[in-house]
Design a protein around this motif. Structure first.
Motif, short mmCIF file in Angstrom:
data_model
loop_
_atom_site.label_atom_id
_atom_site.label_comp_id
_atom_site.label_asym_id
_atom_site.label_seq_id
_atom_site.Cartn_x
_atom_site.Cartn_y
_atom_site.Cartn_z
N THR A 103 22.39 59.65 -105.53
CA THR A 103 22.07 59.41 -104.12
C THR A 103 20.63 59.75 -103.81
OG1 THR A 103 24.37 59.92 -103.56
CG2 THR A 103 22.78 59.87 -101.74
N ASN A 104 20.18 60.92 -104.24
CA ASN A 104 18.83 61.37 -103.92
C ASN A 104 18.09 61.78 -105.19
OD1 ASN A 104 19.32 61.31 -100.99
ND2 ASN A 104 20.67 63.05 -101.39
N ASN A 192 22.66 63.31 -108.40
CA ASN A 192 23.58 63.98 -107.47
C ASN A 192 24.36 62.90 -106.74
OD1 ASN A 192 21.84 63.12 -105.17
ND2 ASN A 192 20.45 64.66 -106.01
N SER A 194 26.17 62.05 -102.75
CA SER A 194 26.56 62.40 -101.38
C SER A 194 26.61 61.13 -100.55
CB SER A 194 25.56 63.40 -100.77
OG SER A 194 24.27 62.81 -100.69
N GLN A 195 26.96 61.24 -99.30
CA GLN A 195 27.20 60.07 -98.46
C GLN A 195 25.95 59.22 -98.25
OE1 GLN A 195 29.00 60.91 -94.65
NE2 GLN A 195 28.44 58.93 -93.79
N ASP A 196 26.10 57.92 -98.48
CA ASP A 196 25.05 56.93 -98.19
C ASP A 196 25.63 55.54 -98.43
OD1 ASP A 196 22.60 56.05 -97.36
OD2 ASP A 196 21.58 56.40 -99.26
N THR A 346 19.59 60.54 -95.64
CA THR A 346 21.02 60.81 -95.72
C THR A 346 21.28 62.24 -95.26
OG1 THR A 346 20.98 61.73 -97.98
CG2 THR A 346 21.13 59.32 -97.76
N HIS A 348 22.83 64.68 -96.75
CA HIS A 348 22.56 65.64 -97.84
C HIS A 348 21.07 65.79 -98.09
CE1 HIS A 348 22.16 66.94 -102.08
NE2 HIS A 348 23.17 67.71 -101.77
N LYS A 351 19.46 67.80 -95.21
CA LYS A 351 19.82 69.21 -95.34
C LYS A 351 19.05 69.88 -96.47
CE LYS A 351 23.83 72.25 -95.96
NZ LYS A 351 25.30 72.30 -96.17
N THR A 352 18.96 69.19 -97.60
CA THR A 352 18.22 69.72 -98.75
C THR A 352 16.76 69.98 -98.39
OG1 THR A 352 19.68 68.61 -100.32
CG2 THR A 352 17.51 69.28 -101.13
N LYS A 380 27.02 58.55 -90.53
CA LYS A 380 26.14 59.66 -90.91
C LYS A 380 25.24 60.13 -89.77
CE LYS A 380 22.33 56.89 -92.89
NZ LYS A 380 21.63 56.52 -94.12
N LYS A 383 26.23 63.41 -88.10
CA LYS A 383 26.15 64.45 -89.15
C LYS A 383 24.70 64.88 -89.34
CE LYS A 383 30.21 62.82 -91.71
NZ LYS A 383 30.71 62.22 -92.97
#
Length: 944
Positions: A103-104, A192, A194-196, A346, A348, A351-352, A380, A383
């Motif tokens: 994802t990222n 990694n 996560s949502q996307d 995204t 995640h 947040k990262t 998203k 979120k």
């Protein structure tokens, strides 16, 4: 080209000239792939393609009628066939292909791999979101994973340029649409998950399935899989690798040739200590964001699987630069604030980013500017709003790429998860960027998230040129026009919004004594109990002060140079606190009952031999001296060493909150200023206030021989701080004296430094000097390799005046050795001074002692004075003279042979030297500062 050579189950010898899926680009005898997309169905353009010369039509759709002479081929997966044919046509492509998915982090890993190989003089290319990068071919791409026809052509061109190492980003769209089928990858990287992209994949299960397609189908047998064993998806990846006989490489695998021993931050830099074979290497990465470390490690492993020598890789990674639009610091603002540009779009990733900034810059305010794209994963938005509210101090909510969706609705969706009081909503992204940068105060950080490197803003009906980076740079340029090159002046202007204060003023040092003011200093007119600093503003201007901070404006003086505040001392403390948060200097704060000043001087002197250091002057350790010393630090220095004192509970708490030490030292605990405390434990607890205000993950240096070591250690560990101990007696101290030997005039000490040993030279064997040396070593172990220090680093240290320095004074025909301990006195420092005095070899000369009162001992005074008597009686001191009422407690209990006489004034002290002392005799003078002995000694030193 013959069709049967490229498509299975075709027997006829049908010739074709090329392939295409865009009917407008068809050429004679091309194959037309009629692909049904999300928005456009290629089957609608078959007739147009035939008219343009298409000879072969490939489709998934059943077509009943087709013109004569046209070959129709129906397949189940047209996209997969397109990719396979595309790459088969390009027979000569680079051999070492690497794909990175997740994802990222894909772009960062690809770019770091590209940089590593380029730094090691290897021909390399990267293909992905940032386009195609190589020495001979650079171009933008419409998608992260471009269509297979264009990709095949790119790979063929790269091969012609002798590029054999290519890393490419494999997006979930690209993998789902089989754009990479037909390529064989030597290595695959999974970053990694996560949502996307749930607007496309519908659910996370389908999204992950698309990512894992790379490892199930496209990695060659016995190829490499590089991933992180800590991610939840590792179990699935490991299973695939096992089933397909792929070699799996993880970040923390024991079989890796190198191991990261430690990781620390210093402003924008990350410092790594890496063990490689039998050596330890320190590497400075000029990159923001700890997540970059994971990206670099994956790139390093990929580089080793590309036949690069690890030793060469490690020797070049310090040259790595930030990837465009990925934790990229943009521009330079004069007030030390920062703008960070990142592609995070995204939950995640956002947040990262915010957590990484919090970790690397824990004392800074973090502002965030972001929005969400239109016609994309709507779930998203709220979120991301929640994450923004939780981890940032202020939010500038704006538009991203609204596409065909109402941008106001997008922002309202985001706000459903937000704390509205934090939000400044500015729809126009350019205006939002300009306003956010305009509002950045000293040391603050703005994260601009969402668009990163992009040069286009998608407004639906039109796409316009739009570069976050360009607008940021333009806004910084405008901001810098109104800022000074002097950081301290910028802080003063910001603190009380002094817009009319010219940026042309220069501030060198802050002063609170008008007599000490020099050109371009700033004078703080502090109103005290006895004197009002406002009455000395004129004198400060005569001494060429640039500015004066006052409580009242004096119209007879230059008004433009006066800054009126309610409380000058509070203003000094406030701006010092801001200054502290804005600098990267590591602050070492020293407190304790005695030895603070000498340790500060010793530590400053020693550190200055290996780095840049500022220290607080004299004994500037109170509510005036600490903020003044802090504000006067050079912000480019590596270290600032400050002394922190107290005479009652709460004072250290107040001062250490201002300076926020990175390293705090407690020298010892004894009855100093005991009048304000019921017990010595209360003194220890008051000193412990510095521990609670030491920065997170900071260090506490403690005397393991002190009675309150365990108490202070317990408090430090409770606050999750690192403890380093030193001692002479304690067996378990980290820094411990093993032995000491006299060599000619000097002393050689052997010190245990954790698991090693080293010799150092000292000029004397006084116990307090040894303790100070051990404490200094404890501090220096934090950032330095102690074993590489010169063994003479402490040798030529000069004791501060009034703290045991020895000088010769001449009175008439006599020369007297004066040991000046007159700066201050408490039970511990007096005991230490007596023991030191007794160690001095005077040969045939006699030793005399003159004592003044130990003050501020309260109800403990009599007991503590009397506790000194046994020590004096055991010394070689010939006679003891006293001056002061409290000292009679000692005098009355001395051995009769030790008693000199009681003195009452300065002239009697002079008579003592004239009449009682012989040539070359020794006299030590020790007393509390408030007794006035310090002034008397100063006069003695220059009297005759």
């Amino acid at each position: 080209m013959l069709l049967k050579d490229y498509i299975p189950d075709i027997d006829k010898k049908i010739f074709f000239s090329g392939i295409c899926f865009d009917s407008s680009k068809i050429k004679k005898n091309n194959i037309f792939f009629a692909i049904k997309g999300n928005n456009i169905d290629g089957n609608r353009f078959i007739s147009g393609a035939i008219k343009k010369g298409a000879k072969i039509i490939i489709t998934e759709k059943k077509i009943k009628k087709i013109p004569d002479g046209i070959q129709l081929i129906q397949v189940k997966n047209i996209r997969k066939l397109l990719a396979q044919v595309s790459f088969k046509i390009q027979k000569n492509i680079p051999k070492n292909l690497i794909a990175v998915t997740g994802t990222n982090g894909k772009s960062s890993i690809a770019d770091f791999y590209f940089q590593i190989l380029k730094l090691n003089n290897k021909n390399v290319a990267s293909i992905g979101t940032l386009g195609v990068k190589s020495n001979g071919l650079n171009l933008n791409l419409p998608n992260t994973t471009t269509d297979p026809i264009q990709l095949g052509e790119i790979l063929a061109k790269l091969k012609k340029q002798k590029v054999d190492n290519v890393i490419m980003e494999a997006s979930s769209h690209g993998l789902k649409q089989n754009r990479l089928d037909g390529l064989v990858f030597n290595s695959g990287i999974f970053t990694n998950f996560s949502q996307d992209h749930l607007d496309y994949h519908k659910n996370l299960k389908e999204y992950l399935k698309a990512k894992l397609y790379l490892f199930k189908n496209l990695i060659k047998p016995k190829g490499n899989v590089i991933t992180d064993e800590k991610i939840p998806e590792f179990k699935s990846i490991k299973k695939i690798a096992k089933n397909r006989n792929l070699k799996i490489h993880t970040l923390n695998n024991r079989n890796n040739e190198f191991k990261i021993l430690s990781h620390t931050f210093k402003d924008d830099t990350q410092i790594l200590k890496i063990k490689f074979k039998n050596s330890i290497k320190t590497i400075n990465l000029n990159l923001i964001g700890k997540v970059q470390l994971k990206n670099i490690l994956m790139a390093i492993i990929a580089a080793t699987k590309s036949k690069l020598d690890l030793k060469n890789i490690l020797s070049t990674i310090h040259k790595l630069k930030s990837v465009e639009g990925r934790f990229e610091r943009v521009g330079k603002i004069k007030n030390q604030s920062k703008v960070i540009l990142d592609y995070a779009h995204t939950p995640h990733a956002l947040k990262t980013c915010l957590l990484n900034l919090r970790e690397q810059f824990p004392q800074k305010k973090i502002y965030l500017l972001f929005g969400c794209g239109g016609n994309r994963d709507k779930d998203k938005r709220s979120k991301m709003g929640l994450i923004a509210s939780k981890y940032s101090d202020k939010i500038f909510l704006t538009d991203d790429n609204p596409r065909f969706e109402n941008p106001n609705k997008i922002r309202n969706d985001i706000k459903k998860g937000m704390i509205i009081s934090k939000v400044i909503e500015i729809p126009d992204r350019a205006k939002a960027l300009s306003e956010a940068i305009k509002k950045l105060n000293t040391g603050e950080i703005l994260l601009v998230a969402g668009k990163g490197h992009e040069k286009i803003q998608d407004l639906g009906k039109k796409k316009i040129f739009f570069s976050d980076k360009k607008i940021i740079l333009d806004s910084i340029k405008k901001k810098n026009l109104h800022l000074s090159n002097n950081l301290k002046l910028n802080i003063i202007k910001e603190k009380y919004n002094f817009k009319n204060l010219s940026s042309k003023f220069i501030i060198k040092l802050a002063r609170i004594n008008s007599r000490e003011v020099k050109q371009n200093d700033i004078f703080f007119a502090i109103k005290g109990r006895k004197k009002d600093g406002n009455n000395f503003v004129q004198q400060s201007f005569k001494n060429k002060a640039s500015l004066a901070v006052v409580n009242r404006i004096q119209k007879n003086l230059n008004v433009s140079r006066q800054i009126k505040v309610k409380n000058s001392l509070q203003f000094l403390s406030d701006i010092s606190k801001i200054f502290r948060k804005s600098i990267n200097t590591k602050i070492i704060a020293i407190t304790g009952s005695c030895g603070k000043t000498t340790l500060k001087e010793l530590l400053g002197s020693s550190l200055n031999k290996i780095s840049k250091v500022s220290i607080s002057p004299k004994s500037y350790n109170n509510k005036y001296g600490v903020p003044l010393s802090l504000f006067n630090l050079n912000h480019d220095d590596n270290y600032g060493v400050l002394e922190v004192g107290m005479d009652k509970k709460g004072e250290i708490d107040h001062l250490s909150k201002i300076i926020e030490p990175d390293i705090s030292v407690i020298t010892n605990i004894n009855y100093a200023h005991a009048k304000n405390f019921r017990t010595i434990k209360h003194i220890a607890l008051a000193k412990a206030e510095i521990i609670k205000n030491t920065r997170s993950n900071g260090f506490i240096v403690l005397n393991a021989d002190d009675n309150f070591f365990s108490l202070h250690q317990k408090i430090a560990l409770k606050n999750k701080l690192n403890v380093i101990s030193f001692g002479i007696k304690s067996k378990n101290s980290d820094i411990k004296l093993i032995n000491i030997k006299k060599k000619n005039k000097n002393f050689k000490i052997l010190v245990k430094i954790k698991n090693s040993k080293k010799y150092f030279w000292l000029s004397n064997n006084f116990q307090n000097n040894i303790y100070n040396t051990l404490a200094a070593l404890a501090v220096m172990t934090i950032d330095n390799d102690i074993l590489s220090l010169k063994d003479t680093i402490f040798l030529n240290f000069k004791t501060p005046k009034g703290r045991g320095d020895i000088s010769k004074i001449k009175i008439k025909n006599k020369s007297i050795n004066l040991i000046d301990e007159s700066y201050n006195s408490n039970p511990l420092s007096l005991k230490s001074a007596l023991l030191n005095y007794d160690k001095i070899d005077t040969k045939k000369s006699k030793k005399y002692l003159l004592l003044g009162d130990m003050l501020e001992l309260g109800i403990h005074s009599k007991k503590l004075h009397e506790s000194i008597v046994p020590i004096i009686n055991k010394t070689k001191i010939k006679k003891v003279f006293i001056k002061g009422n409290k000292m009679t407690y000692i005098f009355n209990k001395l051995l009769e042979s030790k008693k000199g006489r009681i003195l009452y004034n300065k002239s009697q002290i002079i008579d003592l030297i004239k009449k009682d002392l012989n040539n070359n005799d020794y006299l030590m003078i020790k007393a509390s500062n408030a007794t006035g002995f310090n002034k008397i000694v100063k006069e003695l030193k220059g009297l005759y």
